[in-house]
Design a protein around this motif. Structure first.
Motif, PDB file in Angstrom:
ATOM      1  N   ARG A   2     128.516 111.497  88.288  1.00 22.26           N
ATOM      2  CA  ARG A   2     129.187 110.289  87.808  1.00 22.26           C
ATOM      3  C   ARG A   2     130.066 110.630  86.607  1.00 22.26           C
ATOM      4  O   ARG A   2     129.581 111.208  85.635  1.00 22.26           O
ATOM      5  CB  ARG A   2     128.178 109.212  87.375  1.00 22.26           C
ATOM      6  CG  ARG A   2     127.246 108.717  88.469  1.00 22.26           C
ATOM      7  CD  ARG A   2     126.403 107.544  87.973  1.00 22.26           C
ATOM      8  NE  ARG A   2     125.444 107.099  88.964  1.00 22.26           N
ATOM      9  CZ  ARG A   2     124.203 107.557  89.058  1.00 22.26           C
ATOM     10  NH1 ARG A   2     123.770 108.458  88.186  1.00 22.26           N
ATOM     11  NH2 ARG A   2     123.377 107.110  89.999  1.00 22.26           N
ATOM     12  N   GLY A   3     131.327 110.255  86.685  1.00 22.69           N
ATOM     13  CA  GLY A   3     132.226 110.355  85.538  1.00 22.69           C
ATOM     14  C   GLY A   3     132.317 111.742  84.930  1.00 22.69           C
ATOM     15  O   GLY A   3     132.320 111.876  83.706  1.00 22.69           O
ATOM     16  N   GLY A   4     132.349 112.780  85.765  1.00 27.29           N
ATOM     17  CA  GLY A   4     132.447 114.148  85.260  1.00 27.29           C
ATOM     18  C   GLY A   4     131.136 114.736  84.789  1.00 27.29           C
ATOM     19  O   GLY A   4     131.121 115.842  84.255  1.00 27.29           O
ATOM     20  N   LEU A   5     130.039 113.996  84.952  1.00 24.32           N
ATOM     21  CA  LEU A   5     128.722 114.471  84.554  1.00 24.32           C
ATOM     22  C   LEU A   5     127.831 114.628  85.780  1.00 24.32           C
ATOM     23  O   LEU A   5     127.900 113.838  86.726  1.00 24.32           O
ATOM     24  CB  LEU A   5     128.052 113.507  83.573  1.00 24.32           C
ATOM     25  CG  LEU A   5     128.741 113.294  82.230  1.00 24.32           C
ATOM     26  CD1 LEU A   5     127.976 112.247  81.423  1.00 24.32           C
ATOM     27  CD2 LEU A   5     128.832 114.597  81.443  1.00 24.32           C
ATOM     28  N   ALA A   6     126.994 115.673  85.730  1.00 27.55           N
ATOM     29  CA  ALA A   6     125.980 115.867  86.762  1.00 27.55           C
ATOM     30  C   ALA A   6     124.641 115.410  86.207  1.00 27.55           C
ATOM     31  O   ALA A   6     124.232 115.843  85.129  1.00 27.55           O
ATOM     32  CB  ALA A   6     125.912 117.322  87.187  1.00 27.55           C
ATOM     33  N   GLU A   7     123.984 114.527  86.926  1.00 25.10           N
ATOM     34  CA  GLU A   7     122.625 114.111  86.565  1.00 25.10           C
ATOM     35  C   GLU A   7     121.680 115.115  87.208  1.00 25.10           C
ATOM     36  O   GLU A   7     121.539 115.166  88.432  1.00 25.10           O
ATOM     37  CB  GLU A   7     122.356 112.702  87.063  1.00 25.10           C
ATOM     38  CG  GLU A   7     121.025 112.133  86.617  1.00 25.10           C
ATOM     39  CD  GLU A   7     120.851 110.698  87.072  1.00 25.10           C
ATOM     40  OE1 GLU A   7     120.074 110.493  88.049  1.00 25.10           O
ATOM     41  OE2 GLU A   7     121.491 109.811  86.484  1.00 25.10           O
TER      42      GLU A   7
END
Length: 361
Positions: A254-259
């Motif tokens: 999401r939004g350039g972030l990896a959870e």
């Protein structure tokens, strides 16, 4: 001086490939270092540049002059390449004075006596050994012997300087001083230098650029900062500096972030994505350097970032800081801090911007 180019250089010993398809170029006047674990091919690569070892395949060129072209059967002998080389052992003649040691390569090149004397004096001045021409190797310290070996390599004005772990015989403090002196000398002389070492501190502090070799292949070429801050793969990250590796799985993007959910972690980490090919459900390795972990006592106000509560397994005082071993399930994390935290639990902040993500093998 000229650019050195290695193109598809390979060395085989029967069924064993010691160096595989090595490609890099070294600019005129550059300090270029080959690093990697023992057996990775760095000294073999250096010896092929020097002409002490024959490549099985590939080409080596210095400027317009071709040293090696295996397809054409070309291999210029060592003595015609005009390269300077310093070995780990220094290889000084024990029965010769400093001046006599320096005179050997000049006599081989039929340099006249007056010019020999002038060049020897100049080379000893360059390495800071004025007034020691009459001494013998056994009358010199290890650091002075190393300087004599360098002076002998420079006295005939080679086009390229090759250094094979020349500081490894020095004690730690002398090695620190020698690094600074060697870099200053290389800049003053302006000679293109190729340096082989397994010491990452030497590589980072001396080099304009570094080539990291692994299993005979070039894993990454870059500036010291690029190699340290943006390693190409976990192998490079593990060799340069102390890196923690934690297995995990991507939950969402999401939004350039990896959870990312780590094994034994209570909640997900949110890490900037460097690899556009990552996908949800993919196994990954989270990497973070030991000095990037921020340690706080349990319950203390913590800076922004991902926070884990870990078990203190070990602690060592090393002078300027403490080195910690911290447990996360079966995993052990290494951390550094000036704070002396008692344990048994320590809270650790994993700044998201300091984490790297690599696809799991």
């Amino acid at each position: 001086m000229a650019e050195l180019i290695l193109d598809s250089v390979t060395k085989r010993y029967g069924p064993i490939t010691a160096v595989a398809d090595v490609n890099f170029d070294i600019a005129d006047g550059e300090f270029f270092t080959l690093v990697g674990p023992s057996g990775c091919g760095k000294s073999t690569t250096l010896s092929m540049i020097a002409g002490l070892n024959d490549p099985s395949e590939g080409t080596i060129r210095l400027g317009a002059e071709q040293f090696v072209d295996t397809a054409q059967g070309l291999n210029i002998p060592t003595e015609r390449r005009n390269l300077g080389m310093v070995f780990q052992s220094y290889a000084l003649w024990p029965h010769m004075s400093v001046a006599q040691n320096l005179a050997v390569p000049l006599k081989l090149r039929r340099i006249g006596r007056r010019e020999r004397a002038r060049r020897i004096e100049e080379a000893l001045h360059q390495v800071g050994l004025e007034g020691m021409a009459a001494r013998y190797p056994h009358e010199l310290s290890g650091g002075q012997q190393q300087r004599v070996a360098l002076a002998r390599a420079l006295v005939y004005r080679p086009r390229l300087l090759l250094l094979d772990e020349p500081l490894s015989n020095l004690d730690a403090k002398l090695r620190d001083r020698a690094r600074a002196w060697l870099k200053q000398l290389q800049r003053e002389v302006g000679i293109t230098t190729i340096y082989v070492t397994h010491d990452q501190v030497e590589a980072l502090s001396l080099s304009d650029r570094i080539a990291v070799l692994d299993m005979g292949r070039v894993a990454q070429v870059g500036t010291p900062h690029e190699i340290y801050a943006h390693p190409a793969d976990p192998g490079v990250a593990a060799f340069v500096g102390r890196m923690n590796f934690l297995p995990g799985r991507v939950q969402a993007l999401r939004g350039g972030l990896a959870e990312v959910m780590l094994e034994a972690a209570p909640g997900p980490l949110h890490i900037p994505v460097q690899d556009p090919d990552l996908s949800p459900g993919q196994k990954v390795t989270v990497a973070i350097r030991s000095e990037k972990l921020e340690l706080v006592a349990p319950g203390a106000p913590a800076p922004a970032g991902e926070q884990l509560s870990l078990t203190l397994r070990g602690k060592a005082y090393v002078g300027a800081r403490f080195e910690y071993e911290l447990g996360l399930g079966d995993q052990v994390l290494h951390a550094e801090s000036e704070a002396n935290l008692p344990g048994p639990q320590v809270d650790v902040i994993l700044p998201a911007e300091a984490c790297l993500l690599f696809p799991a093998p």
